[in-house]
Design an enzyme around this catalytic site. Sequence first.
Site, PDB file in Angstrom:
ATOM      1  N   GLU A 246       0.816  -1.224   0.000  1.00 33.13           N
ATOM      2  CA  GLU A 246       0.000   0.000   0.000  1.00 33.13           C
ATOM      3  C   GLU A 246       0.848   1.272   0.000  1.00 33.13           C
ATOM      4  O   GLU A 246       0.586   2.206   0.758  1.00 33.13           O
ATOM      5  CB  GLU A 246      -0.970  -0.023   1.195  1.00 33.13           C
ATOM      6  CG  GLU A 246      -1.972  -1.160   1.088  1.00 33.13           C
ATOM      7  CD  GLU A 246      -2.881  -1.272   2.296  1.00 33.13           C
ATOM      8  OE1 GLU A 246      -2.838  -0.371   3.148  1.00 33.13           O
ATOM      9  OE2 GLU A 246      -3.621  -2.255   2.391  1.00 33.13           O
ATOM     10  N   GLU A 321      -3.925 -10.561  -0.222  1.00 37.14           N
ATOM     11  CA  GLU A 321      -4.782 -10.361   0.948  1.00 37.14           C
ATOM     12  C   GLU A 321      -6.215 -10.699   0.540  1.00 37.14           C
ATOM     13  O   GLU A 321      -6.740 -10.132  -0.418  1.00 37.14           O
ATOM     14  CB  GLU A 321      -4.703  -8.921   1.474  1.00 37.14           C
ATOM     15  CG  GLU A 321      -3.367  -8.573   2.107  1.00 37.14           C
ATOM     16  CD  GLU A 321      -3.320  -7.169   2.686  1.00 37.14           C
ATOM     17  OE1 GLU A 321      -4.406  -6.626   2.992  1.00 37.14           O
ATOM     18  OE2 GLU A 321      -2.214  -6.619   2.829  1.00 37.14           O
TER      19      GLU A 321
END
Length: 845
Positions: A246, A321
Amino acid sequence: MTLFSTPECRIADFFVRNDLDGEYRDAVTDVDVTVRNGGGAREPVWVKATLLDGRKVVGSAVGKASVRGEARLSLRMDVPCPRKWTSETPELYNVVLELTDRKGRVVDVVNTRTGFRKLEIRDRQFLVNGKALKMKGVCRVENDPFGAKCTSRERVLQEVLTMKRNNINTIRTAHMPAVEWLYEFCDEYGIMVVDEANCEAHGFGFKPTSLAHKPEWKHAHVERITRMIGRDKNHPCVFMWSLGNESDNGVNMQAMYQAARALDPSRPAHYHFCNEPLSSDILGGGLFRNGKPSPSGRYVKVSDLDLIADSRDTRPYLLNEFCHSMGNGLGNLKEYVQCFDRYDWLVGGTIWDWVDQGIVMKTDDHGVYGMMIPPEERSFALAEAGKPGGKYFYAYGGDFGDRPNDSNFLINGVMPSDLAPGSRLQEVAKCYQDIEFYARDLEAGEIEVFNKYYYTSLSSFRLGWKLLEDGVEVRSGLLGPCDLSPRSRTVLRVPLREMDMRGDAEYVVIVYAALSQDRPWADKGHVVAWEQFILKPWDFSRVPLRESAPVVGTVDGGITVSGGGSVFVFDGKTGIMSSISSRGRKLVESGPELGFWRAPIDNDGTGPVARYVNGKFVAERKGRRLARLWEEAGYPHLKRELKSLSTAGREVVCEYRMTGRDDVWFDVKETYVFDNEGAFSLCSEIHPSPGTPEVARVGYTLTAGEGLDLFDYYGQGSQEAYCDRKDGAMFGRYGGSVDGQFVNYVYPQENGNKYNVRWARLRSLDGRSLYVTGDGPFQTSVRRYTEMQLAEAVHSCDLKPMPVAVWNINHLMAPLGNESCGPVPLEKYVLVPRDWKFTLYFRIM
């Protein structure tokens, strides 16, 4: 911290690289060595590399260098037909490097373990030794309930062994390199590692001003991946270098990618942004999310994976994820794994995440937590934190006076902080198993076996079966030797036709594969895969009522029914059965009472954004979808308007309306039929108003009398199960204390549901019991807390148990899903209101 001394002239660094030929048979080992001389004069040195298989020398090479400052040299060894390292077969060799001076003295020796495997990307597939395997993994964040980010060797070994025993073959080290001994254990026991650099900058957002785009931050980015590669490059378990998490995508991420490829072209680089500039060989996310193009999204829907399959991107895809395992979550894992199996380009996935990041804290002194708890008290502290109302509990964001914080948002592991196994791990083990069983012809006992392993035959497993009669094992046996090669299928036979089966019993056959000998990570007999098949189903048409009629009367506007020493009382104002007594002692204080709400789980949308306080919904911010939807519909506080309460013969009929907001209501007709021996049926007919929102459950709650502290049932267990997390639950008869059925989530919520239940029973030590079955499979849970008490608590220590049991008997229960950080539950599981009709049968025993 470790301090050590070295000679002036020493081996400063080395990189062992193994490459297999095009047939994945023979290998070449290249060893790049850096020698550093701290003295002033140039020194001639010799470096000898020896490759050992145990004590056997299988290769050696010698190189010479003249060193002043630093010198590099390369050694090469041909290795014919080495055993290959895979997660299924973690074959290790040893490399010893000896540095010798001009006098022939050995002045420095280093060694490392190594393994032979070839990693390739071809035709959008990630190949290991030529095969497009599946990575079935978890994201692992460093955490210890006392040491926080300081984890011991013993703790890490426990983690790795637990993963291995439960069919997890991959770790993503989120979001930083792990403690070094993790890699040692993964090398030894066979866990693939996606090694992730400590690059996490999501607080800056995904925009041109993020750090990924600023050239002045290039060095900081590149250093994080080059230092990681420098430390971990010799571990065969490391399969990918991950740029981080991220941190947007820009020139600095591209620089990390190029640095990784330059340092180690043998391994692919991985990142979850799919947009330009190019920053990965294997995608960890992106392309599509919620049906729309997305540069970086993870936690995608199963349907998004079909869209990703049709995309033009040529990179393999590891969903790094998914299945956000927060609280009572991990819904529809099975459907994700089925999708992974459907597409060769899908490398697999890593569940977020492995372990709750909770820290043990003292309940009556929040200044005492973690390492402040004396070592001699830690076993007791873990035991107390593992139960409601304990003297210790698991603390999370905000409990340490920290501001800002994410509250309980890092309590999202498959495992609790103490690594105690539970239903989420049970589900992971089942969905990740590498041997599958299918019913070919059940009457003939024919079971198809699919060996999903890529490198392992089934000759090292013992395949067996057991037959359950009404949940009790009555027969068992072996399926015989089975040397089934990888990725192959065969049909085996269970001798069912040779068995006598009762006409009034349910029969379930369970087939399994267990280790036939001890392995380094598990003992002989450890079950690695199983499946269950219903041969002869439970007869739900059986009505456990006798024809004898009870005595029906009225009192204080209500109704009483008496028979067989039992008395049932209905409240005349509400129509609720207000009590059940047997031989002068209360078995039920109140209920059964119909409800459509549950204590919200994290995926329903409470947690850090909303909670109940004194029965009222309090949203700090917007609150998430389902908790707010249910609150706005009025489900936690439905008003009950009695229309009629009447009797006719053995029947008591109650009709009423349950109303939330003005346009949300349920019309209900309950028909009770009693016999004269302490039994009754409850037929419930429910008609919701048009457009009524989805509900949390459809079921009844009763409050038991004192002393009914034991619970037994026949269904899927032995732990909790839900409609979208039930595959790991095996049929059988299970029982224990009422307290033992409670699942102590760090953030209290709905828990302990039993699925596909045929019958259940609350009982006391002195033999009193209340038994329930139905006209179909039902779901049930029992605990010492009401739904609202669970909804109001924010820590397990907030819960104060009642002296009596609260028993939920549910026709249906809503799915778990992944919505705290992911998609809504799969549509097929959602409880969209419709007309419902079902019957429950109760008997006092």
